[in-house]
Scaffold this motif. Structure first.
Motif, mmCIF file in Angstrom:
data_model
loop_
_atom_site.group_PDB
_atom_site.id
_atom_site.type_symbol
_atom_site.label_atom_id
_atom_site.label_comp_id
_atom_site.label_asym_id
_atom_site.label_seq_id
_atom_site.Cartn_x
_atom_site.Cartn_y
_atom_site.Cartn_z
ATOM 1 N N ARG A 17 -75.547 -24.639 37.757
ATOM 2 C CA ARG A 17 -76.491 -23.707 38.409
ATOM 3 C C ARG A 17 -75.871 -23.104 39.667
ATOM 4 O O ARG A 17 -74.672 -23.144 39.854
ATOM 5 N N ASN A 18 -76.744 -22.603 40.576
ATOM 6 C CA ASN A 18 -76.251 -22.075 41.859
ATOM 7 C C ASN A 18 -77.213 -22.478 42.967
ATOM 8 O O ASN A 18 -78.132 -23.262 42.740
ATOM 9 N N GLY A 19 -76.959 -21.994 44.184
ATOM 10 C CA GLY A 19 -77.842 -22.262 45.322
ATOM 11 C C GLY A 19 -77.977 -23.747 45.620
ATOM 12 O O GLY A 19 -77.019 -24.508 45.557
ATOM 13 N N LEU A 22 -76.880 -26.299 42.887
ATOM 14 C CA LEU A 22 -75.411 -26.446 42.847
ATOM 15 C C LEU A 22 -74.955 -27.441 43.914
ATOM 16 O O LEU A 22 -74.163 -28.356 43.638
ATOM 17 N N LYS A 23 -75.479 -27.290 45.115
ATOM 18 C CA LYS A 23 -75.064 -28.176 46.222
ATOM 19 C C LYS A 23 -75.479 -29.621 45.962
ATOM 20 O O LYS A 23 -74.812 -30.554 46.388
ATOM 21 N N LEU A 42 -76.504 -18.479 34.041
ATOM 22 C CA LEU A 42 -77.303 -18.300 35.256
ATOM 23 C C LEU A 42 -78.319 -17.192 35.001
ATOM 24 O O LEU A 42 -78.291 -16.528 33.971
ATOM 25 N N GLN A 51 -67.968 -11.269 38.282
ATOM 26 C CA GLN A 51 -69.069 -12.211 38.541
ATOM 27 C C GLN A 51 -68.581 -13.653 38.475
ATOM 28 O O GLN A 51 -68.978 -14.500 39.292
ATOM 29 N N TYR A 55 -68.805 -16.540 41.293
ATOM 30 C CA TYR A 55 -69.443 -17.829 40.995
ATOM 31 C C TYR A 55 -68.458 -18.971 41.254
ATOM 32 O O TYR A 55 -68.815 -20.003 41.831
ATOM 33 N N ARG A 56 -67.212 -18.761 40.877
ATOM 34 C CA ARG A 56 -66.177 -19.768 41.115
ATOM 35 C C ARG A 56 -66.038 -20.061 42.609
ATOM 36 O O ARG A 56 -65.944 -21.219 43.021
ATOM 37 N N ASP A 58 -68.367 -19.734 44.877
ATOM 38 C CA ASP A 58 -69.559 -20.500 45.288
ATOM 39 C C ASP A 58 -69.387 -21.978 44.946
ATOM 40 O O ASP A 58 -69.765 -22.862 45.731
ATOM 41 N N ILE A 59 -68.848 -22.241 43.763
ATOM 42 C CA ILE A 59 -68.664 -23.639 43.341
ATOM 43 C C ILE A 59 -67.642 -24.320 44.246
ATOM 44 O O ILE A 59 -67.875 -25.430 44.755
#
Ligand code: NCD
Ligand code: ZN
Length: 343
Positions: A17-19, A22-23, A42, A51, A55-56, A58-59
């Protein structure tokens, strides 16, 4: 104390996921696995190289300092995916596959493909550029019983795709049936499959017998015991066609414990421990390293990892949930005891 040391494994099918989610989840995976194939479902889906690059980033930002972990990115195949994008993906160093979701098959699959014939030019491009296609193998026909959806997909679409694109590298993701196992076993060396911990450990009684247990609900849904046994046999056979892919798929507890609960089991908190339990019960702990650490890397043509991890035979209790504030995620086997523990 009994210990088991393995080459550091990789997870070949993972949702992070994200946000805030993800954390919450990424540290679990990063401390176990050196690399993971990151699913692109997503909202909105990850469909372009640009994109995936964002995303990478962010990870990578979310990984705790000092942990060495590489996300392997994938792109979401849609009817609008261009051949140019596939070429760009093949040329990029961090995109490793395309993911095919039949439209409506599972979580965030609305943008998926309604008719596989419409993406034949894209499949030809994947074959030409030698980029693997990862398939969620279930039909979405409302007349097809949910327990038969994988078998039906294998008989119709998978047979056609592998016949029409004989050199295409395909991973049938999270296989759940005897029929899928047999198809993969008899197909060429370019066809492989991932297997989740929940499909090795549980059959459909875990969801439905003695009360409804939403944390065991994922797609493809858990099947009968005969299918679980076929999966255990495949995973512990030493065949390089079957490798580890957790399909760890976090959803907020409130969205799982719900009148219409989301599909997905969260297993990243104890992925290797869960697999160790399944392999030990089958008397095949000696087969775990190939499944977890070698065959996936070989299929994706990446080097095998050189570090090691050690599991201790030491019981621990899985927490009831992970996360803080608005994020609460119930892990697989919350509140239960596991036999193995990552050192
Ligand atoms: C996955 C998710 O939640 O993203 N859910 C699941 O039940 N496995 C999607 C998927 O892999 O099907
Ligand atoms: Zn998945």
């Amino acid at each position: 104390m009994k210990t088991l040391t393995l080459t550091r494994p990789d997870d070949w099918h993972l949702h992070v996921r994200n946000g805030a989610v993800l954390k919450t989840v990424i540290a679990h995976t990063a401390k176990q696995f050196a690399r993971a194939i990151i699913m692109p479902n997503l909202k909105p889906p990850v469909t372009t190289v640009l994109q995936a690059q964002a995303y990478r980033e962010d990870i990578l930002q979310a990984i705790p300092a000092g942990i060495n972990f590489t996300p392997l990115m994938t792109l979401y195949m849609t009817a609008a995916t261009t051949v140019e994008e596939i070429k760009l993906a093949a040329e990029s160093s961090y995109i490793h596959a395309f993911k095919l979701y039949p439209a409506g098959a599972t979580t965030n699959s609305d943008a998926g493909v309604a008719d596989i014939k419409t993406i034949y030019p894209q499949l030809a491009a994947l074959e030409k550029y030698d980029l693997p296609l990862l398939i969620h193998g279930e039909v979405v026909d409302e007349h097809c019983d949910i327990f038969d959806r994988e078998r039906e997909f294998v008989d119709t679409h998978l047979v056609a795709i592998t016949r029409d694109f004989p050199a295409l590298r395909v991973v049938l993701e999270h296989v759940t049936t005897l029929e899928a196992v047999q198809f993969v076993e008899f197909a060429g060396a370019n066809i492989a499959a991932t297997i989740t911990p929940q499909h090795l450990l549980f059959n459909r009684n875990a969801i439905l017998a003695g009360g409804i247990r939403p944390h065991f609900y994922c797609l493809p849904i858990l099947k009968r015991e005969q299918h679980r046994l076929a999966l255990v046999k495949a995973a512990t056979s030493g065949s390089s066609k079957f490798f580890l892919g957790t399909d760890s798929a976090p959803h907020l507890t409130t969205l799982k414990e719900n009148a219409c609960g989301c599909a997905g089991c969260y297993s990243a908190h104890a992925a290797l421990e869960l697999y160790a339990q399944a392999f030990e019960t089958a008397g095949a702990l000696d087969k775990l390293e190939g499944f977890a650490s070698f065959y996936g890397a070989d299929f994706y043509r990446l080097p095998r990892n050189s570090e090691t991890v050690t599991l201790l035979k030491s019981a621990w209790k899985v927490p009831e949930n992970y996360g803080t504030g608005d994020v609460s995620i119930t892990p697989l086997l919350a509140g239960e005891e596991l036999n193995w523990q990552l050192q």
